[in-house]
Design an enzyme around this catalytic site. Structure first.
Site, short mmCIF file in Angstrom:
data_model
loop_
_atom_site.label_atom_id
_atom_site.label_comp_id
_atom_site.label_asym_id
_atom_site.label_seq_id
_atom_site.Cartn_x
_atom_site.Cartn_y
_atom_site.Cartn_z
N HIS A 113 0.85 -1.09 0.04
CA HIS A 113 -0.01 -0.07 -0.12
C HIS A 113 0.83 1.23 0.05
O HIS A 113 1.79 1.30 0.58
CB HIS A 113 -0.73 0.19 1.28
CG HIS A 113 -1.88 0.84 1.26
ND1 HIS A 113 -1.87 2.30 1.28
CD2 HIS A 113 -3.56 0.92 0.55
CE1 HIS A 113 -3.16 2.72 1.06
NE2 HIS A 113 -4.14 2.04 0.72
N ASP A 122 -7.85 -5.36 0.16
CA ASP A 122 -8.39 -6.32 -0.94
C ASP A 122 -7.93 -7.56 -0.66
O ASP A 122 -8.51 -8.61 -1.28
CB ASP A 122 -7.95 -5.79 -2.30
CG ASP A 122 -8.33 -4.33 -2.68
OD1 ASP A 122 -9.40 -4.44 -2.53
OD2 ASP A 122 -7.62 -3.60 -3.12
N1 ACO Z 1 4.14 -7.78 -4.55
C1 ACO Z 1 5.59 -7.61 -4.97
N2 ACO Z 1 6.18 -6.62 -4.75
C2 ACO Z 1 5.30 -5.57 -4.46
C3 ACO Z 1 4.04 -5.65 -4.30
C4 ACO Z 1 3.38 -6.57 -4.33
N3 ACO Z 1 2.06 -6.48 -4.02
N4 ACO Z 1 3.73 -4.21 -3.86
C5 ACO Z 1 4.75 -3.36 -4.15
N5 ACO Z 1 5.86 -4.03 -4.22
C6 ACO Z 1 7.25 -3.82 -4.45
C7 ACO Z 1 7.60 -2.98 -5.83
O1 ACO Z 1 7.95 -3.92 -6.75
C8 ACO Z 1 8.75 -2.16 -5.11
O2 ACO Z 1 9.86 -2.91 -5.17
P1 ACO Z 1 11.20 -2.20 -5.56
O3 ACO Z 1 11.62 -1.18 -4.41
O4 ACO Z 1 12.19 -3.25 -5.53
O5 ACO Z 1 11.10 -1.62 -6.90
C9 ACO Z 1 8.29 -1.67 -3.77
O6 ACO Z 1 7.63 -2.88 -3.35
C10 ACO Z 1 7.71 -0.52 -3.65
O7 ACO Z 1 6.40 -0.60 -4.48
P2 ACO Z 1 5.84 0.77 -5.22
O8 ACO Z 1 5.07 0.12 -6.50
O9 ACO Z 1 6.73 1.80 -5.51
O10 ACO Z 1 4.67 1.03 -4.46
P3 ACO Z 1 3.47 2.06 -4.57
O11 ACO Z 1 3.05 2.67 -3.46
O12 ACO Z 1 3.79 2.66 -5.71
O13 ACO Z 1 2.19 0.89 -4.82
C11 ACO Z 1 0.65 -0.49 -4.70
C12 ACO Z 1 1.31 0.47 -4.23
C13 ACO Z 1 -0.02 -0.10 -6.24
C14 ACO Z 1 -0.70 -0.84 -3.92
C15 ACO Z 1 1.36 -1.82 -4.79
O14 ACO Z 1 1.71 -2.16 -3.43
C16 ACO Z 1 0.73 -3.01 -5.45
O15 ACO Z 1 0.59 -2.95 -6.82
N6 ACO Z 1 0.02 -3.78 -4.63
C17 ACO Z 1 -0.76 -5.09 -5.56
C18 ACO Z 1 -2.01 -4.51 -6.12
C19 ACO Z 1 -2.97 -4.21 -4.76
O16 ACO Z 1 -3.17 -5.10 -4.04
N7 ACO Z 1 -3.57 -3.06 -5.06
C20 ACO Z 1 -4.48 -2.66 -4.01
C21 ACO Z 1 -4.19 -1.48 -3.08
S1 ACO Z 1 -5.26 -1.10 -1.78
C22 ACO Z 1 -6.44 -0.24 -2.95
O17 ACO Z 1 -6.12 0.46 -3.79
C23 ACO Z 1 -7.76 -0.15 -2.40
#
Ligand code: ACO
Length: 433
Positions: free
Chosen positions: A305, A362
């Protein structure tokens, strides 16, 4: 504590005010930075940008705290109803008994969509995703219920009621369309959640028997999804609303933003992921390892998140409620076992620990909806029904604010410098010497 930040810009010291929120959050007000220096702020993904001042929702991502208008989400989840929570978000205070009754009656009176709109459902293909239908139908509400140019409080109350109430009717109609059954009209005799379940699951030949545990589970789901400050869809609502577009188009834009798998669309993807693991017998560990690859589409859905760097309090509440619901319904779900295995493995894995990746709302929300009989492609639709009051509250806060400007971010251009048009016959020659 300072209330100014000093920046050295091109060798000159400049001073900027620091704005402090109720809970001590602080931000440098850089609105005047461009004047006199031409400098912009660059913050891709807006992870470090507060786009507004808001009184609606507070999140402490480190401690896993979520407050709606100051009330902890745990208290609202345990004691409030969705309609009461919607009133709280929009009006800022919990309603008195008579205020709640006026609000609820208005929702009930506004629950039918114009009869001509029912013809639209016929034209969508059977396989249409209900989120696509919802976004289209909500935008088209503006053609049936035009919004006056000058808003008065009565008109505003009415179109907010239309949206909260009709979005639920449209959602149920789109489900009926997908299963080839006739639509079931809303009933004035039923409360908000019962009405929705009845429109979803009754038919001209079959009554729907309301189960209080199922009603409570859906009520809880909607309360937990009702607002979450400046997430992608709410920021979209504020951005589109800032052009003074009509409110139905504004909410339709929010629905479209919510649909993406990185946002609300993740709840459907989580169930698909769990079902895939169950059907193929994939070891959850292999799945987690795959999610650690840098392939963006292979993320562990329902984890991570932007704001929560510890447990999402909504996920905690939903997991517990789901557990209790399965007990009450005297049923089990193999997907729950897989979900718990994944959670346990991920929370011990260095990749997830280093990045503070915890289950988000979620991760368990789809399981609870599945248990009450909602099909997977309706999960994000349920999220949208829950989020409408939050979107309306933010839109209302913005348009009634003293300072209300169109949202128009800037950019840093990194494309080619000025160049000159070449006739088409001479272009290829340069590329293939
Ligand atoms: N699985 C694996 N790796 C992940 C995940 C995940 N679910 N989420 C983040 N990461 C990793 C990224 O690859 C990144 O790694 P790095 O530092 O090596 O590049 C690091 O964690 C940071 O991730 P970001 O994408 O920069 O985090 P951001 O805050 O931009 O994204 C998000 C947040 C979109 C929710 C992300 O965690 C994600 O894609 N999660 C999966 C989708 C999901 O569950 N979305 C629902 C969110 S809740 C809502 O909207 C109601």
């Amino acid at each position: 504590m300072t209330d100014n930040a000093k920046l050295i810009v091109d060798g000159k010291e400049r001073s900027f005010g620091i704005v402090q929120g109720t809970k001590g959050e602080r931000a440098i007000d850089l609105a005047g930075l461009r004047e006199g220096g031409g400098l912009l702020t660059l913050d891709e993904g807006l992870g470090n940008t507060a786009s507004c001042l808001s009184r609606i929702t507070y999140i402490n991502g480190e401690k896993g705290v979520l407050l709606y208008r100051g009330y902890p989400i745990e208290e609202l989840a345990g004691k409030s109803s969705f309609v009461e929570t919607a009133y709280l978000l929009i009006h800022g205070e919990l309603p008195t008994r008579s205020e709640l009754s006026v609000f609820s009656n208005r929702l009930n009176d506004s629950s039918l969509i114009h009869e001509d709109m029912r013809h639209f459902f016929v034209a969508f293909p059977k396989y249409a995703h209900p989120m696509g239908i919802l976004a289209t139908m909500v935008a088209s509400l503006s053609t049936f219920y035009p919004v006056p140019d000058h808003l008065d409080p009565e008109a505003e109350e009415q179109f907010m009621a239309n949206l909260i109430s009709q979005v639920r009717t449209i959602a149920a109609f789109s489900y009926k369309k997908s299963i080839g059954e006739p639509t079931v009209y809303p009933s004035i005799k039923l409360r908000y959640v019962e009405n929705f379940l009845n429109m979803m699951f009754s038919s001209p030949v079959k009554d729907y028997r309301q189960d209080p545990d199922i009603v409570r589970a859906v009520e809880l789901f909607l309360i937990l999804h009702a607002d979450h400050e400046q997430n992608c869809s709410t920021s979209t609502v504020r951005l589109v609303g800032s052009s003074m577009a009509n409110i139905y188009s504004v909410i339709s834009a929010g629905i479209s933003a919510l649909w993406g798998p990185r946002h609300g669309g993740a709840n459907q993807e989580v169930i698909q992921m769990l079902e895939h693991i169950l059907a193929t017998g994939t070891d959850p560990k292999t799945f987690i390892d795959r999610a650690k690859s840098r392939n963006a589409r292979e993320r562990l859905m329902g984890f991570g998140h932007r704001v929560y760097k510890s447990f999402d309090p909504r996920a905690r509440i939903l997991k517990q409620a789901y557990h209790q619901l399965l007990k009450k319904l005297k049923t089990a779900d193999p997907l729950f076992e897989i979900a718990m295995q994944i959670e346990e493995l991920a929370l011990k894995d260095a990749y997830f620990i280093e990045r503070n990746l915890y289950p988000n709302v979620d991760f368990y929300s789809g399981l609870i909806l599945k248990a009450v009989g909602i099909p997977a492609d309706m999960f994000t639709v349920l999220f949208a029904i829950g989020r409408v009051p939050g979107w309306l509250a933010h839109w209302r806060e913005m348009v009634h604010a003293k300072e209300f400007r169109i949202a128009r971010p800037r950019q840093i251009y990194i494309g080619p410098s000025e160049r000159h048009y070449e006739p088409i016959n001479s272009r290829g020659l340069k590329k293939c010497p």
